[in-house]
Scaffold this motif. Structure first.
Motif, PDB file in Angstrom:
ATOM      1  N   UNK A  41       7.952  11.628   1.163  1.00  0.00           N
ATOM      2  CA  UNK A  41       7.554  11.961   2.538  1.00  0.00           C
ATOM      3  C   UNK A  41       6.780  10.782   3.117  1.00  0.00           C
ATOM      4  N   UNK A  42       7.005  10.536   4.394  1.00  0.00           N
ATOM      5  CA  UNK A  42       6.272   9.486   5.078  1.00  0.00           C
ATOM      6  C   UNK A  42       6.241   9.791   6.565  1.00  0.00           C
ATOM      7  N   UNK A  43       5.294   9.181   7.267  1.00  0.00           N
ATOM      8  CA  UNK A  43       5.188   9.354   8.701  1.00  0.00           C
ATOM      9  C   UNK A  43       6.134   8.391   9.415  1.00  0.00           C
ATOM     10  N   UNK A  44       6.399   8.687  10.687  1.00  0.00           N
ATOM     11  CA  UNK A  44       7.384   7.907  11.444  1.00  0.00           C
ATOM     12  C   UNK A  44       6.760   6.814  12.292  1.00  0.00           C
ATOM     13  N   UNK A  45       5.461   6.604  12.208  1.00  0.00           N
ATOM     14  CA  UNK A  45       4.781   5.683  13.118  1.00  0.00           C
ATOM     15  C   UNK A  45       4.656   4.264  12.570  1.00  0.00           C
ATOM     16  N   UNK A  46       5.339   3.982  11.444  1.00  0.00           N
ATOM     17  CA  UNK A  46       5.329   2.653  10.796  1.00  0.00           C
ATOM     18  C   UNK A  46       3.993   2.311  10.153  1.00  0.00           C
ATOM     19  N   UNK A  47       3.082   3.281  10.036  1.00  0.00           N
ATOM     20  CA  UNK A  47       1.842   3.017   9.312  1.00  0.00           C
ATOM     21  C   UNK A  47       2.025   3.189   7.806  1.00  0.00           C
ATOM     22  N   UNK A  48       3.100   3.881   7.397  1.00  0.00           N
ATOM     23  CA  UNK A  48       3.465   3.971   5.988  1.00  0.00           C
ATOM     24  C   UNK A  48       4.526   2.919   5.690  1.00  0.00           C
ATOM     25  N   UNK A  49       4.362   2.218   4.586  1.00  0.00           N
ATOM     26  CA  UNK A  49       5.209   1.078   4.246  1.00  0.00           C
ATOM     27  C   UNK A  49       6.353   1.510   3.323  1.00  0.00           C
ATOM     28  N   UNK A  50       7.616   1.416   3.771  1.00  0.00           N
ATOM     29  CA  UNK A  50       8.750   1.785   2.904  1.00  0.00           C
ATOM     30  C   UNK A  50       8.861   0.947   1.636  1.00  0.00           C
ATOM     31  N   UNK A  51       8.214  -0.214   1.609  1.00  0.00           N
ATOM     32  CA  UNK A  51       8.252  -1.035   0.394  1.00  0.00           C
ATOM     33  C   UNK A  51       7.594  -0.324  -0.789  1.00  0.00           C
ATOM     34  N   UNK A  52       6.820   0.725  -0.529  1.00  0.00           N
ATOM     35  CA  UNK A  52       6.179   1.490  -1.602  1.00  0.00           C
ATOM     36  C   UNK A  52       7.153   2.436  -2.292  1.00  0.00           C
ATOM     37  N   UNK A  53       8.317   2.683  -1.696  1.00  0.00           N
ATOM     38  CA  UNK A  53       9.227   3.703  -2.210  1.00  0.00           C
ATOM     39  C   UNK A  53       9.669   3.454  -3.650  1.00  0.00           C
ATOM     40  N   UNK A  54      10.092   2.236  -4.045  1.00  0.00           N
ATOM     41  CA  UNK A  54      10.556   2.052  -5.424  1.00  0.00           C
ATOM     42  C   UNK A  54       9.513   2.433  -6.478  1.00  0.00           C
ATOM     43  N   UNK A  55       8.267   2.034  -6.273  1.00  0.00           N
ATOM     44  CA  UNK A  55       7.244   2.370  -7.274  1.00  0.00           C
ATOM     45  C   UNK A  55       6.925   3.858  -7.259  1.00  0.00           C
ATOM     46  N   UNK A  56       6.898   4.470  -6.069  1.00  0.00           N
ATOM     47  CA  UNK A  56       6.685   5.921  -5.995  1.00  0.00           C
ATOM     48  C   UNK A  56       7.800   6.653  -6.731  1.00  0.00           C
ATOM     49  N   UNK A  57       9.019   6.169  -6.586  1.00  0.00           N
ATOM     50  CA  UNK A  57      10.166   6.758  -7.290  1.00  0.00           C
ATOM     51  C   UNK A  57      10.017   6.582  -8.799  1.00  0.00           C
ATOM     52  N   UNK A  58       9.671   5.379  -9.233  1.00  0.00           N
ATOM     53  CA  UNK A  58       9.568   5.107 -10.670  1.00  0.00           C
ATOM     54  C   UNK A  58       8.452   5.914 -11.328  1.00  0.00           C
ATOM     55  N   UNK A  59       7.372   6.144 -10.613  1.00  0.00           N
ATOM     56  CA  UNK A  59       6.267   6.922 -11.196  1.00  0.00           C
ATOM     57  C   UNK A  59       6.676   8.374 -11.430  1.00  0.00           C
ATOM     58  N   UNK A  60       7.583   8.888 -10.606  1.00  0.00           N
ATOM     59  CA  UNK A  60       8.094  10.240 -10.832  1.00  0.00           C
ATOM     60  C   UNK A  60       9.108  10.245 -11.971  1.00  0.00           C
ATOM     61  N   UNK A  61      10.047   9.312 -11.949  1.00  0.00           N
ATOM     62  CA  UNK A  61      11.163   9.316 -12.906  1.00  0.00           C
ATOM     63  C   UNK A  61      10.741   8.790 -14.275  1.00  0.00           C
TER      64      UNK A  61
END
Length: 319
Positions: free
Chosen positions: A90-110
């Motif tokens: 989940x992320x906000x649409x105002x560009x204050x959340x950085x999509x570059x964080x997605x891979x590490x967030x994914x890896x921490x779950x998997x």
């Protein structure tokens, strides 16, 4: 489907193209299979038109449009119901959340087998007085009350196992407390990741100082739900018992004093202890009634529709 990115939004037409392009670049560079679900929470600008355009050009883009503004929690609820990824971001649409964080967030779950990872915007670009200080106070209170040791409950950037978002029920304004809802549902492996916070590029924030007032009220609500949602009589019965015991004690004292110790003194109704006894016994009875009513409501409450969806794009029902 590996990743579902769920994005609630309200009047963010300026940022949507840039946000999607950024997410797509990150996903493709990491060779992720993904979907992006935009939930338009009653926008009055051209946000839905942009989502429609994106969905026509990119089949991985899904869209949900509410008939009016219902709030972020309801938007997340609708997005979670449709998400089909093994990991949900989940992320906000105002560009204050950085999509570059997605891979590490994914890896921490998997790879690290977390149930939920919550972002921590350790360095913020918001106003210190209007947002930073109230946010620190709110997060401190949330940690003390909930027992969940997170620094930033309100960060929109989070990742979840699919089973977590299919289990928890997000409603009202409870999106701030999703980690606590997950914990109460039995998902206790909750982690935290420091994430980059970016200054708002377009538009203005949709949240004012009143969100922290609502947040504290919701915190009280969720504390009650966590401890007494299944048995409200445990709380109200205990309070009622205390009140009735105090009232009964004063009544016994007044009776003994009038009959044996001071029979010619003031009338019982002229003494303040009489009104204390009367008030506490009435309150005790009311607490008991509230507990009984709570138990009855729990056993008879219907499922309510919390929002009306006006349009959907590229979506099928997810189980």
């Amino acid at each position: 489907m590996n990743i579902s990115v769920v994005i609630p939004l309200l009047n963010e037409h300026e940022s949507l193209h840039e946000l999607y392009d950024w997410i797509a670049q990150v996903m493709q560079s990491n060779r992720f299979s993904y979907e992006v679900i935009f939930i338009d929470d009653g926008s009055t600008d051209t946000s839905w038109n942009i989502i429609s355009e994106l969905s026509q050009s990119h089949p991985e883009v899904k869209g949900i449009r509410f008939s009016r503004n219902y709030g972020k929690s309801q938007a997340l609820h609708a997005g979670f119901a449709k998400a089909s990824g093994d990991v949900i971001i989940t992320m906000d649409a105002d560009l204050q959340d950085n999509p570059e964080e997605i891979p590490e967030l994914y890896n921490m779950i998997v790879n690290d087998n977390y149930d939920l990872i919550s972002g921590w915007k350790k360095k913020r670009y918001d106003s210190v007085i209007s947002k930073n200080l109230p946010s620190k106070l709110f997060n401190w209170a949330a940690r003390k009350t909930s027992g969940v040791k997170l620094h930033d409950f309100n960060c929109g950037l989070k990742s979840y196992k699919n089973e977590v978002i299919k289990t928890i029920d997000v409603h009202g304004e409870m999106h701030r407390y999703i980690p606590l809802l997950a914990k109460n549902a039995g998902y206790s492996n909750i982690g935290e990741k420091v994430v980059q916070h970016q200054a708002r590029k377009y538009g203005e924030t949709k949240f004012g100082i009143d969100r922290f007032i609502h947040g504290f009220l919701d915190l009280i609500t969720i504390w009650f739900i966590s401890h007494f949602a299944k048995r409200p009589m445990h709380l109200f019965g205990a309070l009622g018992g205390i009140m009735l015991t105090i009232g009964f004690g004063f009544s016994v004292y007044l009776g003994i004093d009038k009959m044996f110790l001071n029979p010619h003194g003031r009338l019982i109704t002229q003494r303040p202890q009489f009104y204390i006894a009367l008030t506490t016994m009435i309150l005790g009875t009311q607490f008991f009634v509230a507990g009984f009513l709570g138990e009855l409501i729990l056993r008879s409450k219907p499922n309510r529709i919390r929002y009306n969806i006006k349009n959907e794009l590229n979506l099928k029902e997810s189980l």
